[in-house]
Design a protein around this motif. Structure first.
Motif, PDB file in Angstrom:
ATOM      1  N   GLY A 210       0.821  -1.201   0.000  1.00 52.02           N
ATOM      2  CA  GLY A 210       0.000   0.000   0.000  1.00 52.02           C
ATOM      3  C   GLY A 210       0.854   1.250   0.000  1.00 52.02           C
ATOM      4  N   ARG A 211       0.180   2.358   0.279  1.00 52.31           N
ATOM      5  CA  ARG A 211       0.865   3.646   0.231  1.00 52.31           C
ATOM      6  C   ARG A 211       2.038   3.711   1.210  1.00 52.31           C
ATOM      7  N   GLY A 212       2.003   2.864   2.219  1.00 49.62           N
ATOM      8  CA  GLY A 212       3.105   2.832   3.194  1.00 49.62           C
ATOM      9  C   GLY A 212       4.438   2.445   2.571  1.00 49.62           C
ATOM     10  N   ALA A 237      -1.693  -5.092  -4.752  1.00 50.49           N
ATOM     11  CA  ALA A 237      -1.602  -3.670  -4.411  1.00 50.49           C
ATOM     12  C   ALA A 237      -2.966  -3.095  -4.047  1.00 50.49           C
ATOM     13  N   THR A 238      -2.948  -1.921  -3.424  1.00 48.68           N
ATOM     14  CA  THR A 238      -4.197  -1.207  -3.150  1.00 48.68           C
ATOM     15  C   THR A 238      -4.503  -0.275  -4.324  1.00 48.68           C
ATOM     16  N   ARG A 239      -5.711   0.229  -4.320  1.00 46.35           N
ATOM     17  CA  ARG A 239      -6.083   1.154  -5.390  1.00 46.35           C
ATOM     18  C   ARG A 239      -5.266   2.445  -5.295  1.00 46.35           C
ATOM     19  N   ALA A 240      -4.995   2.879  -4.056  1.00 39.70           N
ATOM     20  CA  ALA A 240      -4.250   4.130  -3.892  1.00 39.70           C
ATOM     21  C   ALA A 240      -2.924   4.068  -4.646  1.00 39.70           C
ATOM     22  N   ALA A 251      -2.905  -5.745 -10.586  1.00 43.90           N
ATOM     23  CA  ALA A 251      -2.596  -6.258  -9.240  1.00 43.90           C
ATOM     24  C   ALA A 251      -3.527  -5.700  -8.174  1.00 43.90           C
ATOM     25  N   GLN A 252      -4.485  -4.872  -8.578  1.00 44.81           N
ATOM     26  CA  GLN A 252      -5.330  -4.221  -7.559  1.00 44.81           C
ATOM     27  C   GLN A 252      -6.361  -5.169  -6.949  1.00 44.81           C
ATOM     28  N   ILE A 253      -6.396  -5.138  -5.634  1.00 42.94           N
ATOM     29  CA  ILE A 253      -7.383  -5.928  -4.879  1.00 42.94           C
ATOM     30  C   ILE A 253      -8.448  -4.990  -4.334  1.00 42.94           C
ATOM     31  N   GLY A 254      -9.690  -5.425  -4.349  1.00 39.56           N
ATOM     32  CA  GLY A 254     -10.719  -4.640  -3.676  1.00 39.56           C
ATOM     33  C   GLY A 254     -11.986  -4.478  -4.479  1.00 39.56           C
ATOM     34  N   GLN A 255     -12.817  -3.594  -4.007  1.00 42.07           N
ATOM     35  CA  GLN A 255     -14.147  -3.363  -4.581  1.00 42.07           C
ATOM     36  C   GLN A 255     -14.089  -3.102  -6.075  1.00 42.07           C
ATOM     37  N   THR A 256     -13.132  -2.307  -6.503  1.00 43.75           N
ATOM     38  CA  THR A 256     -13.010  -2.011  -7.931  1.00 43.75           C
ATOM     39  C   THR A 256     -11.827  -2.749  -8.544  1.00 43.75           C
ATOM     40  N   GLY A 257     -11.303  -3.708  -7.816  1.00 47.31           N
ATOM     41  CA  GLY A 257     -10.199  -4.529  -8.319  1.00 47.31           C
ATOM     42  C   GLY A 257     -10.583  -5.992  -8.244  1.00 47.31           C
ATOM     43  N   ILE A 270      -0.650  -1.003   4.407  1.00 48.11           N
ATOM     44  CA  ILE A 270      -2.044  -0.887   3.917  1.00 48.11           C
ATOM     45  C   ILE A 270      -2.929  -0.551   5.117  1.00 48.11           C
ATOM     46  N   SER A 271      -3.765   0.486   4.970  1.00 46.23           N
ATOM     47  CA  SER A 271      -4.571   0.908   6.125  1.00 46.23           C
ATOM     48  C   SER A 271      -5.729  -0.046   6.413  1.00 46.23           C
ATOM     49  N   GLY A 272      -6.265  -0.698   5.349  1.00 47.46           N
ATOM     50  CA  GLY A 272      -7.384  -1.632   5.570  1.00 47.46           C
ATOM     51  C   GLY A 272      -8.740  -0.997   5.349  1.00 47.46           C
ATOM     52  N   ILE A 274     -12.402  -0.260   3.844  1.00 44.70           N
ATOM     53  CA  ILE A 274     -13.460  -1.236   3.543  1.00 44.70           C
ATOM     54  C   ILE A 274     -13.418  -1.668   2.076  1.00 44.70           C
ATOM     55  N   GLN A 275     -13.104  -0.713   1.184  1.00 39.95           N
ATOM     56  CA  GLN A 275     -13.079  -1.054  -0.246  1.00 39.95           C
ATOM     57  C   GLN A 275     -11.938  -2.007  -0.575  1.00 39.95           C
ATOM     58  N   HIS A 276     -10.894  -2.009   0.249  1.00 37.56           N
ATOM     59  CA  HIS A 276      -9.812  -2.974   0.055  1.00 37.56           C
ATOM     60  C   HIS A 276     -10.193  -4.300   0.725  1.00 37.56           C
ATOM     61  N   LYS A 277     -10.732  -4.191   1.909  1.00 37.52           N
ATOM     62  CA  LYS A 277     -11.090  -5.383   2.701  1.00 37.52           C
ATOM     63  C   LYS A 277     -12.016  -6.328   1.937  1.00 37.52           C
ATOM     64  N   VAL A 289       1.500  -5.587   8.356  1.00 38.83           N
ATOM     65  CA  VAL A 289       2.622  -4.800   8.882  1.00 38.83           C
ATOM     66  C   VAL A 289       2.244  -3.337   8.696  1.00 38.83           C
ATOM     67  N   ASN A 290       2.150  -2.609   9.792  1.00 41.97           N
ATOM     68  CA  ASN A 290       1.763  -1.200   9.692  1.00 41.97           C
ATOM     69  C   ASN A 290       2.360  -0.450  10.871  1.00 41.97           C
ATOM     70  N   LYS A 291       2.823   0.762  10.624  1.00 43.09           N
ATOM     71  CA  LYS A 291       3.472   1.487  11.726  1.00 43.09           C
ATOM     72  C   LYS A 291       2.456   2.130  12.674  1.00 43.09           C
ATOM     73  N   GLY A 307       5.101  -1.610  13.196  1.00 43.95           N
ATOM     74  CA  GLY A 307       6.472  -1.148  12.991  1.00 43.95           C
ATOM     75  C   GLY A 307       6.684  -0.662  11.573  1.00 43.95           C
ATOM     76  N   ASP A 308       7.921  -0.245  11.321  1.00 47.61           N
ATOM     77  CA  ASP A 308       8.286   0.303  10.010  1.00 47.61           C
ATOM     78  C   ASP A 308       8.555  -0.841   9.028  1.00 47.61           C
ATOM     79  N   LEU A 309       7.783  -0.870   7.957  1.00 45.83           N
ATOM     80  CA  LEU A 309       7.945  -1.962   6.991  1.00 45.83           C
ATOM     81  C   LEU A 309       9.323  -1.969   6.338  1.00 45.83           C
ATOM     82  N   ASN A 310       9.975  -0.793   6.296  1.00 45.93           N
ATOM     83  CA  ASN A 310      11.304  -0.747   5.676  1.00 45.93           C
ATOM     84  C   ASN A 310      12.309  -1.579   6.473  1.00 45.93           C
TER      85      ASN A 310
HETATM   86  C1  LIG Z   1     -15.680   3.856  -4.748  1.00 47.43           C
HETATM   87  C2  LIG Z   1     -14.328   3.482  -4.195  1.00 47.43           C
HETATM   88  C3  LIG Z   1     -13.774   2.283  -4.599  1.00 47.43           C
HETATM   89  C4  LIG Z   1     -12.528   1.905  -4.091  1.00 47.43           C
HETATM   90  N1  LIG Z   1     -11.998   0.711  -4.484  1.00 47.43           N
HETATM   91  C5  LIG Z   1     -10.842   0.314  -3.922  1.00 47.43           C
HETATM   92  C6  LIG Z   1     -10.290  -0.964  -4.250  1.00 47.43           C
HETATM   93  O1  LIG Z   1     -10.804  -1.717  -5.071  1.00 47.43           O
HETATM   94  N2  LIG Z   1      -9.144  -1.330  -3.636  1.00 47.43           N
HETATM   95  C7  LIG Z   1      -8.492  -0.543  -2.716  1.00 47.43           C
HETATM   96  O2  LIG Z   1      -7.445  -0.961  -2.216  1.00 47.43           O
HETATM   97  N3  LIG Z   1      -8.984   0.672  -2.411  1.00 47.43           N
HETATM   98  C8  LIG Z   1     -10.121   1.118  -2.993  1.00 47.43           C
HETATM   99  N4  LIG Z   1     -10.592   2.348  -2.702  1.00 47.43           N
HETATM  100  C9  LIG Z   1      -9.715   3.270  -1.926  1.00 47.43           C
HETATM  101  C10 LIG Z   1      -9.763   3.015  -0.433  1.00 47.43           C
HETATM  102  O3  LIG Z   1     -10.826   3.759   0.139  1.00 47.43           O
HETATM  103  C11 LIG Z   1      -8.444   3.494   0.233  1.00 47.43           C
HETATM  104  O4  LIG Z   1      -8.228   4.842  -0.095  1.00 47.43           O
HETATM  105  C12 LIG Z   1      -7.213   2.696  -0.206  1.00 47.43           C
HETATM  106  O5  LIG Z   1      -7.445   1.312  -0.071  1.00 47.43           O
HETATM  107  C13 LIG Z   1      -6.048   3.083   0.687  1.00 47.43           C
HETATM  108  O6  LIG Z   1      -4.892   2.486   0.197  1.00 47.43           O
HETATM  109  P1  LIG Z   1      -3.645   2.275   1.169  1.00 47.43           P
HETATM  110  O7  LIG Z   1      -4.022   1.401   2.307  1.00 47.43           O
HETATM  111  O8  LIG Z   1      -2.512   1.865   0.279  1.00 47.43           O
HETATM  112  O9  LIG Z   1      -3.280   3.777   1.640  1.00 47.43           O
HETATM  113  P2  LIG Z   1      -3.526   4.518   2.991  1.00 47.43           P
HETATM  114  O10 LIG Z   1      -4.940   4.456   3.425  1.00 47.43           O
HETATM  115  O11 LIG Z   1      -2.897   5.843   2.850  1.00 47.43           O
HETATM  116  O12 LIG Z   1      -2.708   3.666   4.068  1.00 47.43           O
HETATM  117  C14 LIG Z   1      -1.306   3.610   4.108  1.00 47.43           C
HETATM  118  C15 LIG Z   1      -0.922   2.868   5.395  1.00 47.43           C
HETATM  119  O13 LIG Z   1       0.467   2.682   5.415  1.00 47.43           O
HETATM  120  C16 LIG Z   1       0.914   2.837   6.748  1.00 47.43           C
HETATM  121  N5  LIG Z   1       2.331   3.193   6.680  1.00 47.43           N
HETATM  122  C17 LIG Z   1       2.893   4.341   6.205  1.00 47.43           C
HETATM  123  N6  LIG Z   1       4.236   4.270   6.254  1.00 47.43           N
HETATM  124  C18 LIG Z   1       4.548   3.058   6.791  1.00 47.43           C
HETATM  125  C19 LIG Z   1       5.767   2.413   7.095  1.00 47.43           C
HETATM  126  N7  LIG Z   1       6.960   2.972   6.848  1.00 47.43           N
HETATM  127  N8  LIG Z   1       5.710   1.176   7.652  1.00 47.43           N
HETATM  128  C20 LIG Z   1       4.507   0.563   7.915  1.00 47.43           C
HETATM  129  N9  LIG Z   1       3.319   1.150   7.626  1.00 47.43           N
HETATM  130  C21 LIG Z   1       3.333   2.368   7.065  1.00 47.43           C
HETATM  131  C22 LIG Z   1       0.051   3.945   7.324  1.00 47.43           C
HETATM  132  O14 LIG Z   1       0.009   3.872   8.742  1.00 47.43           O
HETATM  133  C23 LIG Z   1      -1.306   3.641   6.668  1.00 47.43           C
HETATM  134  O15 LIG Z   1      -2.108   2.810   7.505  1.00 47.43           O
HETATM  135  C24 LIG Z   1     -11.823   2.754  -3.183  1.00 47.43           C
HETATM  136  C25 LIG Z   1     -12.413   3.964  -2.795  1.00 47.43           C
HETATM  137  C26 LIG Z   1     -13.639   4.322  -3.293  1.00 47.43           C
HETATM  138  C27 LIG Z   1     -14.242   5.601  -2.825  1.00 47.43           C
END
Ligand SMILES: Cc1cc2nc3c(=O)[nH]c(=O)nc-3n(C[C@H](O)[C@H](O)[C@H](O)COP(=O)(O)OP(=O)(O)OC[C@H]3O[C@@H](n4cnc5c(N)ncnc54)[C@H](O)[C@@H]3O)c2cc1C
Length: 326
Positions: A210-212, A237-240, A251-257, A270-272, A274-277, A289-291, A307-310
């Motif tokens: 994920g974005r982390g 991967a996440t959508r973000a 590679a996208q997992i989730g509601q639109t993946g 990955i924050s978790g 609902i759309q990913h879950k 793994v999440n900090k 903790g830090d995924l790095n």
């Molecule tokens: C209609 C709609 C459909 C969607 N469909 C999907 C879908 O199909 N799939 C999907 O995934 N999302 C989907 N989304 C987006 C979803 O709501 C989230 O925005 C997305 O899943 C967040 O991605 P993320 O977890 O990578 O990023 P973030 O929510 O930004 O989470 C990043 C996480 O990384 C952690 N982190 C940061 N740095 C570190 C580090 N160094 N070490 C450890 N942890 C760290 C942070 O604490 C945070 O929890 C959809 C949204 C909408 C509105």
């Protein structure tokens, strides 16, 4: 008695897996309604054997239309003709963007009701009822059709593949006319946008980033870990991050993946949401793994590492390599 027409997407000499699932589902539902499921393909010179093979999944007849492949409007023309001539009660699509586009076009053309993102269909009282998650997948709505034709578009992987034990089906040519607007678009090239080799649905182990991970290059950590696990592992991967261009859409997992259910799902940064879950909650074991100790993913992870995924991912990779003796 009601017959079902199922759209089968094909590309590069193979039928799409979601379409095969839709044919299996259509055959099961049609038999419960006392009717038949037929399939339809469109393309330039679709091989007879490819079309006939849909019989193995339960299609009693396959219609083949000659026309430009992979575009929605010609398919709306072909399917509208097939449905009107054949008196089908339902049109069924597996998941996928093309199905959404054709289904919407058909609904407009035929004045038909349409349900999208359908996760289950059942036959009841001689008709079909489509079930569709709503409100961020927290509730299920049930859809009955008042129109003469009902259009059902599944969510990706919603319909399971049957056992493919049937016999080849008879193949019939369908002639139809292209509407003037249907020939305005031409297919230049076809293929996965990027990452065509990513097969997250078939993997036993998924390392999802994920974005982390911080940037596109951060995915190297996830790839190293997946490589350490071996050939049954892949990176998801996440959508973000796919929206940010860090990793392929495939590679996208989730509601639109994609919806996956591996033996082990390891979420890194990955924050978790609902759309990913909704795309991974069926995984057998979920490790996160999440900090941030308050990240929502820890609410449904079997094992959480704060903790830090790095720092953590390279250690996990080294530990797995050591265990595998490599
Ligand atoms: C209609 C709609 C459909 C969607 N469909 C999907 C879908 O199909 N799939 C999907 O995934 N999302 C989907 N989304 C987006 C979803 O709501 C989230 O925005 C997305 O899943 C967040 O991605 P993320 O977890 O990578 O990023 P973030 O929510 O930004 O989470 C990043 C996480 O990384 C952690 N982190 C940061 N740095 C570190 C580090 N160094 N070490 C450890 N942890 C760290 C942070 O604490 C945070 O929890 C959809 C949204 C909408 C509105």
């Amino acid at each position: 008695m009601a017959d079902i027409l199922v759209y089968a997407l094909h590309y590069d000499g193979a039928i799409n897996k979601n379409s095969l699932g839709a044919v299996s589902e259509g055959a099961k539902l049609a038999s419960e309604l006392g009717g038949e499921a037929h399939a339809i393909l469109l393309g330039e010179n679709v091989p007879h054997e490819l079309a006939a093979t849909l019989g193995k999944y339960g299609a009693k007849k396959v219609l083949v239309a000659q026309g430009p492949d992979g575009l929605a409007q010609p398919l709306v023309d072909a399917m509208a003709k097939a449905i009107t001539d054949g008196g089908y009660s339902y049109a069924l699509f597996g998941g996928g963007l093309l199905g959404f586009e054709i289904g919407a076009g058909l609904a407009a053309r035929l004045g038909a009701g349409v349900a999208m993102e359908v996760t289950n269909v059942r036959a009841e009282g001689g008709e079909l009822i489509a079930e569709r998650p709503i409100l961020g997948d927290s509730a299920i709505s049930e859809i009955k059709y008042r129109s003469a034709v009902g259009i059902i578009i599944g969510r990706l992987n919603a319909f399971e593949l049957g056992d493919a034990s049937g016999a080849d089906a008879p193949v019939e040519q369908l002639s139809f006319e292209l509407s003037p607007h249907a020939s305005q678009a031409t297919m230049l090239t076809r293929g996965e946008q990027r990452g065509a080799d990513v097969d997250i649905e078939g993997a036993d182990i998924l390392v999802a980033g994920g974005r982390g991970l911080g940037k596109a290059e951060g995915f190297q950590l996830a790839e190293d870990l997946a490589a350490a696990f071996g050939s049954t592992a892949a990176v998801a991967a996440t959508r973000a991050v796919v929206d940010a261009g860090w990793y392929p859409y495939a590679a996208q997992i989730g509601q639109t993946g994609k919806t996956v259910a591996p033996k082990l799902y390891l979420a890194a940064g990955i924050s978790g949401a609902i759309q990913h879950k909704v795309g991974m909650q069926g995984s057998e074991n979920i490790v996160a793994v999440n900090k941030d100790a308050n990240a929502p993913i820890f609410e449904f992870a079997d094992l959480g590492i704060v903790g830090d995924l790095n720092k953590i991912l390279p250690k996990l990779t080294a530990a797995i390599r050591a265990r595998k003796g490599g």
